[in-house]
Write a protein that holds these residues in place. Structure first.
Motif, PDB file in Angstrom:
ATOM      1  N   LYS A   1      -2.771  -1.027  -3.125  1.00 35.53           N
ATOM      2  CA  LYS A   1      -3.736  -0.068  -2.443  1.00 35.53           C
ATOM      3  C   LYS A   1      -3.187   1.487  -2.444  1.00 35.53           C
ATOM      4  O   LYS A   1      -1.920   1.379  -2.291  1.00 35.53           O
ATOM      5  CB  LYS A   1      -4.208  -0.603  -1.062  1.00 35.53           C
ATOM      6  CG  LYS A   1      -5.170   0.368  -0.579  1.00 35.53           C
ATOM      7  CD  LYS A   1      -5.539  -0.005   0.993  1.00 35.53           C
ATOM      8  CE  LYS A   1      -6.431   0.741   1.587  1.00 35.53           C
ATOM      9  NZ  LYS A   1      -6.514   0.383   2.962  1.00 35.53           N
ATOM     10  N   GLU A  23       0.921  -1.184   0.000  1.00 28.55           N
ATOM     11  CA  GLU A  23      -0.029   0.044  -0.042  1.00 28.55           C
ATOM     12  C   GLU A  23       0.919   1.162   0.010  1.00 28.55           C
ATOM     13  O   GLU A  23       1.784   1.230   0.815  1.00 28.55           O
ATOM     14  CB  GLU A  23      -1.076  -0.024   1.250  1.00 28.55           C
ATOM     15  CG  GLU A  23      -1.602   1.433   1.676  1.00 28.55           C
ATOM     16  CD  GLU A  23      -2.656   1.383   2.752  1.00 28.55           C
ATOM     17  OE1 GLU A  23      -3.063   2.336   3.004  1.00 28.55           O
ATOM     18  OE2 GLU A  23      -2.544   0.102   3.472  1.00 28.55           O
ATOM     19  N   THR A  33      -3.565   5.229  -0.505  1.00 31.91           N
ATOM     20  CA  THR A  33      -4.314   5.918   0.265  1.00 31.91           C
ATOM     21  C   THR A  33      -3.897   7.368   0.296  1.00 31.91           C
ATOM     22  O   THR A  33      -2.492   7.711   0.713  1.00 31.91           O
ATOM     23  CB  THR A  33      -4.184   5.265   1.847  1.00 31.91           C
ATOM     24  OG1 THR A  33      -4.669   4.006   1.675  1.00 31.91           O
ATOM     25  CG2 THR A  33      -4.895   6.154   2.767  1.00 31.91           C
TER      26      THR A  33
END
Length: 222
Positions: free
Chosen positions: A157, A128, A159
């Motif tokens: 991912k 991530e 963020t």
């Protein structure tokens, strides 16, 4: 012989309970199916218990590393080797499967590239990117931005902490990573710094910290 006779008598009694041999076979199949389902459920539960253990990385930028931007330096090569070893230990011994990088130059990128490379050996691990703001790499060199976007494109991912830069967006990013993680790998020389602040926050949260000193190339559990 006594045990054999008891087993024979048991199966004969069970067989006589059913009206036909076909019904008896269906009964045996049902027993086998139930056993298989129970075994699958137990295995699945064990796998779930190992999933989602998270490790976050924190570390110095090249300007604060003893070898600077020279990744061909033997000290940098040794540091990357130690990072790789600690990541593998967490995967194999602690069941860590998810890693978070802050995408900064230096240690964040080293660690991210190691995780991406290890996916060939451990296909279940994920990466991530925790991005402090949309303009994180805007002032970097072309080569640095290309490396940044190449890593970002391969992450499982992304963020984004916030859209625009503020003075505290890096700190927010660091705290997000610590809050998400069960383990922290920190490349830190012990001096006051952004990495030092992250280590301090992780200690306060009671997170296990694996600290690698880039000057002495020693590992310490904090």
């Amino acid at each position: 012989m006594i045990v054999f006779r008891r087993l024979r008598n048991f199966f004969c009694a069970v067989f006589l309970y059913f009206t036909s041999f076909d019904t008896f076979l269906l009964f045996l199949c049902a027993i086998l199916c139930i056993r298989t389902i129970v075994q699958f459920f137990n295995t699945y539960t064990e796998v779930l218990s190992m999933e989602n253990k998270i490790c976050a990385f924190t570390g110095h930028r090249p300007q604060s590393l003893p070898f600077g931007f020279n990744e061909a330096d033997e000290r940098c090569i040794a540091l990357k080797g130690m990072l790789r070893e600690e990541i593998i230990k967490l995967i194999e011994k602690e069941g860590v499967s998810h890693f978070i990088t802050g995408m900064a130059l230096g240690v964040d990128m080293y660690a991210a590239e190691i995780v991406l490379d290890l996916k060939a050996t451990y296909p279940g691990i994920t990466l991530e990117s925790a991005i402090p703001c949309e303009t994180q790499a805007v002032n970097w060199t072309v080569q640095q931005r290309e490396r940044y976007f190449d890593i970002a494109s391969k992450c499982n991912k992304e963020t984004l902490i916030q859209n625009h830069y503020t003075a505290d967006c890096m700190q927010k990013r660091n705290r997000y990573m610590v809050d998400q993680a069960e383990y922290i790998i920190a490349v830190w020389d012990g001096r006051p710094s952004g990495t030092g602040n992250t280590v301090k926050y992780a200690k306060k949260q009671g997170k296990p910290i694996i600290a690698i000193n880039p000057k002495t190339l020693s590992v310490e559990n904090l």
